[in-house]
Design a protein around this motif. Structure first.
Motif, PDB file in Angstrom:
ATOM      1  N   ALA A 175      -5.022  -3.480  10.213  1.00 29.68           N
ATOM      2  CA  ALA A 175      -4.973  -4.271   8.994  1.00 29.68           C
ATOM      3  C   ALA A 175      -3.538  -4.714   8.695  1.00 29.68           C
ATOM      4  CB  ALA A 175      -5.536  -3.460   7.835  1.00 29.68           C
ATOM      5  N   PHE A 176      -2.601  -3.792   8.829  1.00 29.21           N
ATOM      6  CA  PHE A 176      -1.201  -4.093   8.544  1.00 29.21           C
ATOM      7  C   PHE A 176      -0.683  -5.174   9.493  1.00 29.21           C
ATOM      8  CE2 PHE A 176       3.286  -3.179   9.532  1.00 29.21           C
ATOM      9  CZ  PHE A 176       3.847  -3.367   8.277  1.00 29.21           C
ATOM     10  N   LYS A 177      -0.982  -5.031  10.785  1.00 27.27           N
ATOM     11  CA  LYS A 177      -0.492  -5.996  11.767  1.00 27.27           C
ATOM     12  C   LYS A 177      -1.184  -7.346  11.632  1.00 27.27           C
ATOM     13  CE  LYS A 177       1.149  -2.707  15.223  1.00 27.27           C
ATOM     14  NZ  LYS A 177       1.057  -2.245  16.630  1.00 27.27           N
ATOM     15  N   ALA A 178      -2.379  -7.343  11.055  1.00 31.67           N
ATOM     16  CA  ALA A 178      -3.090  -8.604  10.839  1.00 31.67           C
ATOM     17  C   ALA A 178      -2.607  -9.324   9.591  1.00 31.67           C
ATOM     18  CB  ALA A 178      -4.588  -8.344  10.733  1.00 31.67           C
ATOM     19  N   GLY A 179      -1.736  -8.677   8.826  1.00 34.04           N
ATOM     20  CA  GLY A 179      -1.178  -9.323   7.648  1.00 34.04           C
ATOM     21  C   GLY A 179      -1.780  -8.880   6.335  1.00 34.04           C
ATOM     22  N   ALA A 180      -2.588  -7.826   6.351  1.00 30.08           N
ATOM     23  CA  ALA A 180      -3.152  -7.331   5.095  1.00 30.08           C
ATOM     24  C   ALA A 180      -2.043  -6.771   4.212  1.00 30.08           C
ATOM     25  CB  ALA A 180      -4.192  -6.255   5.373  1.00 30.08           C
ATOM     26  N   GLU A 181      -2.173  -6.985   2.920  1.00 35.04           N
ATOM     27  CA  GLU A 181      -1.206  -6.426   1.978  1.00 35.04           C
ATOM     28  C   GLU A 181      -1.497  -4.939   1.821  1.00 35.04           C
ATOM     29  OE1 GLU A 181       0.524  -7.232  -2.546  1.00 35.04           O
ATOM     30  OE2 GLU A 181      -1.125  -8.448  -1.748  1.00 35.04           O
ATOM     31  N   THR A 182      -0.497  -4.112   2.099  1.00 37.18           N
ATOM     32  CA  THR A 182      -0.688  -2.663   2.078  1.00 37.18           C
ATOM     33  C   THR A 182       0.418  -1.997   1.273  1.00 37.18           C
ATOM     34  OG1 THR A 182       0.605  -2.282   4.097  1.00 37.18           O
ATOM     35  CG2 THR A 182      -1.756  -2.712   4.370  1.00 37.18           C
TER      36      THR A 182
ATOM     37  N   ILE B  94      -6.940 -10.595   3.709  1.00 35.92           N
ATOM     38  CA  ILE B  94      -7.643 -10.869   4.970  1.00 35.92           C
ATOM     39  C   ILE B  94      -9.105 -11.112   4.612  1.00 35.92           C
ATOM     40  CG2 ILE B  94      -8.273 -10.020   7.251  1.00 35.92           C
ATOM     41  CD1 ILE B  94      -5.306 -10.450   6.953  1.00 35.92           C
ATOM     42  N   ASP B  95      -9.568 -12.342   4.792  1.00 33.56           N
ATOM     43  CA  ASP B  95     -10.856 -12.755   4.238  1.00 33.56           C
ATOM     44  C   ASP B  95     -12.045 -11.945   4.737  1.00 33.56           C
ATOM     45  OD1 ASP B  95      -9.729 -14.668   2.663  1.00 33.56           O
ATOM     46  OD2 ASP B  95     -10.127 -16.337   4.035  1.00 33.56           O
ATOM     47  N   ASN B  96     -11.995 -11.483   5.990  1.00 36.10           N
ATOM     48  CA  ASN B  96     -13.186 -10.850   6.565  1.00 36.10           C
ATOM     49  C   ASN B  96     -13.008  -9.351   6.802  1.00 36.10           C
ATOM     50  OD1 ASN B  96     -11.354 -10.993   8.631  1.00 36.10           O
ATOM     51  ND2 ASN B  96     -12.796 -11.739  10.178  1.00 36.10           N
TER      52      ASN B  96
ATOM     53  N   ARG C 169     -25.871 -12.345   6.807  1.00 40.34           N
ATOM     54  CA  ARG C 169     -27.095 -13.109   6.536  1.00 40.34           C
ATOM     55  C   ARG C 169     -26.792 -14.470   5.919  1.00 40.34           C
ATOM     56  NH1 ARG C 169     -32.449 -10.668   3.493  1.00 40.34           N
ATOM     57  NH2 ARG C 169     -33.812 -12.472   3.861  1.00 40.34           N
ATOM     58  N   TYR C 170     -25.794 -14.518   5.042  1.00 42.87           N
ATOM     59  CA  TYR C 170     -25.524 -15.760   4.313  1.00 42.87           C
ATOM     60  C   TYR C 170     -24.211 -16.428   4.720  1.00 42.87           C
ATOM     61  CZ  TYR C 170     -29.288 -14.094   1.321  1.00 42.87           C
ATOM     62  OH  TYR C 170     -30.496 -13.648   0.849  1.00 42.87           O
ATOM     63  N   GLY C 171     -23.535 -15.880   5.727  1.00 41.60           N
ATOM     64  CA  GLY C 171     -22.274 -16.466   6.145  1.00 41.60           C
ATOM     65  C   GLY C 171     -21.199 -16.360   5.083  1.00 41.60           C
ATOM     66  N   GLN C 172     -21.107 -15.195   4.448  1.00 44.69           N
ATOM     67  CA  GLN C 172     -20.187 -14.988   3.336  1.00 44.69           C
ATOM     68  C   GLN C 172     -19.024 -14.078   3.743  1.00 44.69           C
ATOM     69  OE1 GLN C 172     -20.896 -16.307  -0.095  1.00 44.69           O
ATOM     70  NE2 GLN C 172     -22.103 -17.552   1.324  1.00 44.69           N
ATOM     71  N   THR C 173     -17.971 -14.105   2.957  1.00 37.88           N
ATOM     72  CA  THR C 173     -16.875 -13.150   3.101  1.00 37.88           C
ATOM     73  C   THR C 173     -17.165 -11.943   2.209  1.00 37.88           C
ATOM     74  OG1 THR C 173     -15.610 -14.058   1.253  1.00 37.88           O
ATOM     75  CG2 THR C 173     -15.253 -15.048   3.443  1.00 37.88           C
ATOM     76  N   PRO C 174     -16.457 -10.842   2.404  1.00 39.50           N
ATOM     77  CA  PRO C 174     -16.651  -9.699   1.497  1.00 39.50           C
ATOM     78  C   PRO C 174     -16.481 -10.076   0.029  1.00 39.50           C
ATOM     79  CG  PRO C 174     -15.401  -9.004   3.412  1.00 39.50           C
ATOM     80  CD  PRO C 174     -15.557 -10.485   3.535  1.00 39.50           C
ATOM     81  N   ARG C 175     -15.492 -10.913  -0.272  1.00 34.73           N
ATOM     82  CA  ARG C 175     -15.270 -11.313  -1.667  1.00 34.73           C
ATOM     83  C   ARG C 175     -16.426 -12.164  -2.186  1.00 34.73           C
ATOM     84  NH1 ARG C 175     -10.545 -13.392  -1.192  1.00 34.73           N
ATOM     85  NH2 ARG C 175      -9.319 -11.736  -2.178  1.00 34.73           N
ATOM     86  N   SER C 176     -16.908 -13.096  -1.375  1.00 35.39           N
ATOM     87  CA  SER C 176     -17.973 -13.978  -1.858  1.00 35.39           C
ATOM     88  C   SER C 176     -19.321 -13.262  -1.936  1.00 35.39           C
ATOM     89  CB  SER C 176     -18.075 -15.239  -0.996  1.00 35.39           C
ATOM     90  OG  SER C 176     -18.355 -14.924   0.353  1.00 35.39           O
TER      91      SER C 176
END
Length: 431
Positions: free
Chosen positions: A1-8, A192-194, A234-241
Motif C-alpha cells: 500500500a505504501f509503495k503504491a502511494g497510499a497515505e499512511t 488508492i481507489d481500489n 458485481r456493479y463495477g464500483q470502488t470501495p468508496r462508491s
C-alpha cells in the motif's frame, strides 16, 4: 500500500511490539540443555518466571525499532531473550529447580502488533470508541478495551534500549457488554481507489489501534471486506462508491450469516442449516443465550424482543433465568397479547414450548394458544409456579408441519389471574 502511494501513518517510536511466545515442560528424567552464548545473558531476576510452563504474550520487544525493515531483528532479539531465560533456568540460578525441564515450543514467527496504518475516509479515534459514537456505516462490532503495550520497567533495566518484557495498559472506559462500531470507511484507502483494508493496517489512530487490532475483530473486518468486494465486482464500483451507492445492499449482505456462501457475486446465496442466528442489536445476551439454547435442544428459539405486542406490556430483567435480554409482562384483563411467529426448519412433528420465570404476582391461568395449519389449540399455565419441564419450559402444544410452515403462539391476559409473562417460545423436534 505504501509503495503504491497510499497515505499512511506510523508512530515514530513507542509503538506496540512483537511477541514470540514459548513453552516448556517437565520430563520424567533429567534433561540437558546446551550452552547458548549467543542468547541474552539473563539471570532469574531479569524476566518474569514462565508460570504454567508458558512464556506468554508479554515476551515482547521492538517498541522503538522499525517494525517493517527490522522485523527479523526484532524476532531474533525475542528468541535470544527466550533462550537466555531458559539458559538461566537450566544452567544458571534456576538449575536446581529445573533438572527435568525441557523447552518444548517457540513461536519462530513473531506476532507484531503495530506498524503502518493506511488512512481512509474515516480515522477512528479513542474518543469515538469511548463515547460509542454512532456511524451510519458502523459494521464491525468490538468489545475489547483500548489495550496498549509498553515496556515493563521492572525488566527494562538490563537492556533499556531494547526491553523484551511488556505490560498492557487498558483504558477500560470501553463498554465491554455492548461495544462500539468500526465504520466501513476505515476499511479502504482514501488515496488508492481500489484498495480495501482489514487487520492492523486499517484507518485508526495509535490509541484506537489498541482495541481494533485483536484477532477476532480483524477477522470480522475480513468478512465485511469480502462482502463489500463482491458488491464492488458485481456493479463495477470502488470501495468508496460501494458506501455511497450500494450501502443498503451491503447492509443486507452483512446480515447474512458468516457461513453463507455463493459461487460467484451474482449467484444465489446458500445458507447452511447450522448457521448461527443473527446477533441482537441489543448486544450479547444477559440471560440464557438463545443460540445456545436452540443448539442444545436442536430446535428454534424466538426471544421476546422478536414478538409482536398489542396492549400495555412492560419489560424487565428482575426475575433471573430469562432467555436473551429480559422478558415482557402485562396485567390480567388488559386485552394485551404477545404473538410469536416461528417457521419450521423441516417437515416433522414438533413440541411448542414457552418459558417463564415464576412470581407470586404472575397469573395462575395465563392463556396460550398455538395456531398451525389454521388449527388452534389452547392451554393455560400457572405462572406463579416453576414451569414443569426442567423448571424452564411449559408445553403449549404439538404440531405436525411441512418445511417452512409458520406457527404462531399467542400469550394473552384474559382471565389470567395475574400478570402474563412473555419470555421465549421454542419449536423443538419431538423425540
Amino acid at each position: 500500500a505504501f509503495k503504491a502511494g497510499a497515505e499512511t501513518v506510523m508512530e515514530p517510536n513507542g509503538r506496540m511490539g512483537m511477541s514470540n511466545m514459548w513453552a516448556w515442560d517437565e520430563a520424567p528424567e533429567p534433561q540437558v540443555f546446551p550452552k547458548t552464548p549467543w542468547a541474552l545473558p539473563l539471570t532469574m531476576n531479569d524476566f518474569p518466571y514462565p508460570r504454567d510452563h508458558h512464556g506468554q504474550w508479554f515476551w515482547e520487544s521492538g517498541f522503538d525499532k522499525d517494525p517493517l525493515h527490522d522485523a527479523e531483528g526484532i524476532r531474533d532479539w525475542n528468541l535470544r531473550a527466550v533462550f537466555g531465560a531458559f539458559q538461566a533456568m537450566k544452567n544458571g540460578g534456576g538449575a536446581q529447580d529445573h533438572t527435568n525441564a525441557k523447552l518444548t515450543w517457540i513461536a519462530y514467527i513473531g506476532g507484531p502488533r503495530e506498524s503502518r496504518r493506511v488512512l481512509g475516509d474515516v480515522v477512528l479515534t479513542q474518543d469515538d470508541i469511548v463515547s460509542k459514537r454512532e456511524f451510519s456505516d458502523g459494521c464491525v462490532p468490538s468489545t475489547w478495551s483500548i489495550d496498549l503495550h509498553y515496556p515493563k520497567e521492572q525488566y527494562a533495566q538490563k537492556f533499556p534500549d531494547n526491553p523484551f518484557i511488556s505490560i498492557a495498559v487498558h483504558d477500560r472506559r470501553v463498554d465491554r457488554s455492548y461495544g462500539y462500531p468500526i465504520p466501513y470507511r476505515c476499511l479502504y484507502s482514501r488515496t488508492i481507489d481500489n484498495l480495501f483494508l482489514a487487520g492492523r493496517c486499517i484507518s485508526v489512530t495509535h490509541r484506537a489501534l489498541g482495541t481494533t487490532r485483536v484477532m477476532q475483530t480483524c477477522g470480522m473486518m475480513g468478512e465485511v471486506v469480502g462482502k463489500a468486494a463482491s458488491v464492488a465486482i458485481r456493479y463495477g464500483q470502488t470501495p468508496r462508491s460501494v458506501y455511497k451507492n450500494h450501502w443498503a445492499e451491503l447492509g443486507e449482505l452483512l446480515r447474512v450469516p458468516g457461513k453463507a456462501s455463493r459461487e460467484t457475486p451474482t449467484a444465489p446465496i446458500e445458507i447452511p442449516d447450522d448457521a448461527m442466528l443473527l446477533a441482537s442489536s441489543s448486544g450479547p445476551p444477559t440471560g440464557i443465550d438463545p443460540a445456545e439454547l436452540a443448539n442444545r435442544l436442536s430446535g428454534i428459539v424466538q426471544d421476546d424482543h422478536e414478538a409482536t405486542y398489542q396492549g400495555a406490556w412492560q419489560t424487565s430483567q428482575g426475575l433471573k433465568g430469562y432467555v436473551g435480554h429480559g422478558y415482557h409482562y402485562a396485567p390480567a384483563g388488559s386485552n394485551a397479547t404477545a404473538t410469536f411467529t416461528l417457521k419450521s426448519p423441516a417437515k416433522g412433528s414438533y413440541d411448542v414450548l414457552v418459558t417463564w420465570q415464576p412470581h407470586p404476582n404472575r397469573g395462575n391461568s395465563v392463556p396460550v394458544s398455538v395456531n398451525s395449519n389454521d388449527a388452534v389449540s389452547s392451554i393455560t399455565f400457572n405462572m406463579k409456579k416453576n414451569p414443569p419441564i426442567e423448571n424452564t419450559f411449559g408445553k403449549a402444544g404439538q404440531v405436525e408441519v411441512e418445511k417452512g410452515e409458520k406457527i404462531t403462539v399467542t400469550i394473552g391476559t384474559d382471565d389470567a389471574g395475574g400478570n402474563a409473562h412473555a419470555d421465549a417460545v421454542l419449536l423443538v423436534p419431538r423425540k
